[in-house]
Each structure stands twice: as C-alpha cells, then as structure tokens.
Design an enzyme around this catalytic site. Structure first.
Site, PDB file in Angstrom:
ATOM      1  N   CYS A 185      -4.408   3.626  -4.835  1.00 25.28           N
ATOM      2  CA  CYS A 185      -3.801   4.898  -4.436  1.00 25.28           C
ATOM      3  C   CYS A 185      -2.408   5.043  -5.061  1.00 25.28           C
ATOM      4  O   CYS A 185      -2.009   6.116  -5.477  1.00 25.28           O
ATOM      5  CB  CYS A 185      -3.767   5.072  -2.921  1.00 25.28           C
ATOM      6  N   ALA A 186      -1.690   3.911  -5.167  1.00 27.81           N
ATOM      7  CA  ALA A 186      -0.362   3.941  -5.790  1.00 27.81           C
ATOM      8  C   ALA A 186      -0.495   4.189  -7.293  1.00 27.81           C
ATOM      9  O   ALA A 186       0.370   4.800  -7.919  1.00 27.81           O
ATOM     10  CB  ALA A 186       0.376   2.631  -5.547  1.00 27.81           C
ATOM     11  N   ALA A 217       0.831  -1.201   0.000  1.00 31.88           N
ATOM     12  CA  ALA A 217       0.000   0.000   0.000  1.00 31.88           C
ATOM     13  C   ALA A 217       0.870   1.257   0.000  1.00 31.88           C
ATOM     14  O   ALA A 217       2.078   1.187   0.220  1.00 31.88           O
ATOM     15  CB  ALA A 217      -0.906  -0.001   1.231  1.00 31.88           C
ATOM     16  N   CYS A 218       0.227   2.400  -0.243  1.00 30.43           N
ATOM     17  CA  CYS A 218       0.930   3.689  -0.218  1.00 30.43           C
ATOM     18  C   CYS A 218       1.519   3.914   1.170  1.00 30.43           C
ATOM     19  O   CYS A 218       0.888   3.544   2.144  1.00 30.43           O
ATOM     20  CB  CYS A 218      -0.038   4.824  -0.516  1.00 30.43           C
ATOM     21  N   PRO A 219       2.671   4.533   1.319  1.00 29.69           N
ATOM     22  CA  PRO A 219       3.463   5.084   0.212  1.00 29.69           C
ATOM     23  C   PRO A 219       4.598   4.160  -0.238  1.00 29.69           C
ATOM     24  O   PRO A 219       5.522   4.633  -0.877  1.00 29.69           O
ATOM     25  CB  PRO A 219       4.046   6.340   0.854  1.00 29.69           C
TER      26      PRO A 219
END
Lengths: 406, 75
Positions: free
Chosen positions: B41-42, B12-14
């Site tokens: 999200c990435a 997951a981000c980041p």
C-alpha cells in the site's frame, strides 16, 4: 551542477507497462534479450482501472483488471524482464543506439518499443478525481455495460463514440441520459448515429449542459449538470457516468521524432514498425480500430517478435555480411527463378574452385536483412568490399562480371 | 545535493508516507530521498503523493515485495 546520471545498457527498452508493453516484454525476455520495462504509474496501465474484465479469453469466470495485470507481470518477470517505476523524460530514437532518459538514469538500447498508451480526457468538474474509473465514472461502455443492466446511466459527449456507445448501453441500462453542450438538436456525431439515437426511446438528451460537479459517498450517486444558458443546476441520479469527450495518447515526448496521426497517435505498419528503424510501437498509443487488452496483447507480441528479428538481423548484418570481401546471393526460396539461378551460381563456385564463392540470404521469412542491404529485387548478388556493399547485380551473374570485382 | 535514506521496512500505511513527508520538508531542492518499503500500500501511496507534489519519482523493486522509492525534491 546536475547530478551525474547512471548509464545502463539494454537490448530492448519498453516504454509503458500495460498489456501491450508486458506482452512485448514476454516475447523479448523469452528470446533472451536483456529487456527493461519503464512504467510511470501502476504496472498494468489503463486495464487496472477496470473492475471487471470479461472479454479477455482464458478467464471464463472473468477477472479484475488489476488481478489480470498482476498475472501479466508475474509472467513477464519469469523471463527476467526488469521493471522500473518512473516516467521517461526524453528520448533520442534516431541512430543505432537509442537513448531513453529518466531522471536518474540514461538507458541505451538497440530497440525501443513504445507502449505508452493513452488516457481519457476528463471534464475537470468538481470532485471528479474521487469517482474516476471503478468509483462510478467510466470511459468504456464495452467494459461496464453489463454491470449497468436495468440501471440508469449518464453519458457526457455527443461525438461518434458517445452516441454509438450510448446506443450500445441502451441494450443493458434502463435509461441512458446524454448531456450535450450544444443547442437543441446539434450533435458532433455522424448523421446515421444521430437519427438512430433520436428514435431510441431509452435515450434522453439534456441539451446545453456541462458537468458542474460529481456527488456520492464511496461511489458516484449524482451528477449535477449546469445549463449553459440559464445557469440552472440539474441533478441526475445515476449508477455510472460515462465520459466520451476524447482520448489523449501519451505521445508528447515522441512527437518530434515519430510520425503521428493528426490526432497524435503513433502510425505503424503491420509489423508495428514506426518511421524510425529499431523503434516499434504497440497498444493503445497506436492509431488503430479497437483498443482492448486483447488487441494490445496482439500488438505487443508482434512488436516483441519484430524487435527480436531486428536485433538478430542487425547482428547478422555486421558479423556475417560486412566482415569480409565476398558475394552475397539474396534470394526468395519460394521463387522458381531464384532456385534456378541458385544452381547456376553453385555451378560457378565449383567451376572456379571456390575462387568465386557466395554467402546466401533467404528472404522468404523476412526481408529485414535484405532491406538493410538495400536489396529489393530477388534474386540479386550484393558485392561486399572492405566492409561496404559496393554493387548490387540483379541480372548479369556471369563469371566475367563477377571476376571483375576480384 | 545530499542523499537520504528512510528505512520503513515493516511499517504499514500511513507511517511511511508521514515519515517521507516530514523528511522531505527538512530537505532542500535537488536532494534525494530513498524510502525503503515492504508494504504494497505504501508502494502506491508514497509515489502517488510525491508525484502529485511535483517531485521526480522512481520505484525500484529491489527484492520480491521490497521496494525503494527514490524521490528527488523539486520544490
């Protein structure tokens, strides 16, 4: 040494994955055309920057821009339309095969649909990036007026859009400030808008000012203006800042090939055709009266359908018209004279035992095929010999005349 | 000009962004980095960052919810 590029072939390449591009994609995909949409940023285009969309029919509860565009994309994918997330570097649109270059791939297509939209011009003041779109800086009064009911807003600009949208906002907002860079009393808008605005008690003009910076936490709270004469800073507390200082169409890569308006928008006819055959254009990138999702969808449908017609007619032209030596009767089924002369040539076919025979092209629904044949008068007889149209007869359909070609 | 692959599936981000930044630092201009991601999200922040840096970027949805972000180092 430059990297070797992949080459991929499509029926239709659509540049831009906003509302117009995806609608065109739905029509092309549904017509079983091999279709690609190239989007340089977020699929959904400018609509994804709007938080609330209440004027797109079919969603009585309203929708977020992003949510609505995700549904558009789902529906587009259903018809096997491919998406590619990159920007187009250059195009070659003349000729039967159109070339669209991205950094890794050369796409060859029969049809290109331009749906690249545009972007609002911004002030480039300090912190502006942080508050763009749904964070307090808006570019659309139609979109965000209702959300500003009984609130204070600031408008940047004094052109027709700024003043007219400002007047519209006074129906909702408590106070509408307008920052104008010119001297007291000077505006760029038309005189009628100007006098109406000056009489409107909800409007307050702040002359000789430009934006110095934007302030707030997660959402915009204060816009600090600068007086151009005195250098004085004027903080204005507001809920939304509307910037109306122009809009820039994304047409830079097309400008040497496609006819653009003075302001850089694509010029099309009612079939979304540009000056180049097989190149169509839809949505905000076009010179048009109203830029909304609803109008982009309309444009996209027309462009998608027109693309399908163009491809079908091109195929028909080379496979049915030019492949053998024959006569082509080109007529409009709704015209009485055309019907009468159709009977005349049908009689001729019987009389000559098929020695003289005709293919028939009805232009009632579309003149695409006849345009390609160079026929503009109906009825006409086009004479095809050795893969070429050698003559077009508009009057003399006599046996003697026709036999002279055999 | 080399081509590198960065497997960020399940991250997951980041993390994908941090990894991509680090990898791109080691590369030379003209090299290609392919970042494999499955977090939406990435999918947004990796390309955004790379474009801001001036690199060429292409996003391919290879499967439902799986993307390849192709970055060509430009400077």
């Amino acid at each position: 040494m430059p990297r070797e590029k992949k080459v991929e072939e499509y029926d239709v390449v659509i540049i831009g994955g906003g509302a117009a591009g995806m609608t065109a994609g739905i029509y092309c995909g549904r017509a079983r055309l091999k279709t690609l949409i190239i989007e340089m940023a977020l699929v959904g285009g400018l609509a994804t920057y709007t938080n609330e969309i209440e004027n797109y029919p079919g969603f009585p509860e309203g929708s977020t821009g992003l949510g609505l565009m995700e549904l558009f994309q789902q529906q587009t994918k259903k018809f096997d339309v491919k998406f590619k997330g990159t920007d187009v570097k250059s195009v070659e649109l003349e000729g039967e095969v159109k070339i669209v270059e991205t950094f890794r791939t050369t796409y060859k297509a029969k049809v290109v649909i331009i749906a690249s939209g545009g972007r609002p011009r911004i002030t480039n003041a300090e912190n502006e990036e942080e508050f763009l779109f749904d964070k307090g800086i808006s570019f659309c009064a139609t979109c965000d007026a209702a959300a500003n009911t009984d609130k204070d807003v600031l408008i940047i600009g004094s052109g027709d859009a700024a003043i007219e949208e400002g007047m519209f906002l006074t129906k909702f907002a408590n106070k509408v400030y307008i920052s104008i860079m010119h001297e007291d009393g000077k505006m760029d808008c038309n005189e009628i808008a100007k006098s109406e605005a000056c009489e409107n008690s909800k409007m307050e003009f702040i002359w000789n000012t430009v934006v110095k910076r934007f302030e707030g936490d997660n959402h915009l709270r204060t816009v600090v203006l600068e007086n151009l004469r005195t250098g004085e800073e004027i903080p204005i507390d507001i809920d939304t800042c509307f910037e109306f200082i122009g809009y820039i169409p994304n047409t830079e890569i097309f400008k040497d090939q496609i006819c653009l308006s003075e302001r850089g928008y694509v010029l099309v006819n009612d079939k979304m055709e540009t000056n180049i055959e097989g190149v169509f254009s839809a949505g905000d990138v076009n010179e048009k009266f109203l830029k909304q999702i609803a109008t982009a969808v309309g444009d996209g449908a027309v462009a998608g359908y027109a693309a399908e017609r163009y491809i079908a007619e091109t195929a028909q032209y080379s496979s049915q018209i030019l492949t053998r030596d024959h006569f082509v009767y080109v007529y409009d089924a709704s015209c009485v004279n055309c019907q009468n002369r159709l009977r005349e040539i049908e009689a001729l076919e019987v009389e000559t035992n098929g020695k003289i025979s005709f293919s028939k092209v009805d232009v009632y629904k579309s003149k695409g095929l006849s345009n390609r044949m160079g026929v503009s008068v109906f009825p006409s007889i086009a004479v095809v010999r050795s893969g070429e149209i050698v003559d077009v007869l508009t009057d003399d359909f006599s046996r003697v005349r026709l036999e002279s070609y055999l | 000009m080399a081509e590198y692959e960065l497997d960020c599936f399940g991250e997951a981000c980041p993390i994908p962004l941090v990894k991509a930044e680090k990898k791109l630092d080691e590369m030379v201009v003209g090299d290609i980095l392919i970042v494999l991601i499955d977090h939406s999200c990435a999918m947004k922040n990796v390309p955004e960052w790379a474009r801001k840096q001036g690199h060429n970027v292409e996003i391919d949805e290879v499967d439902d919810g799986e993307w390849e972000v192709v970055i060509e180092k430009m400077k």
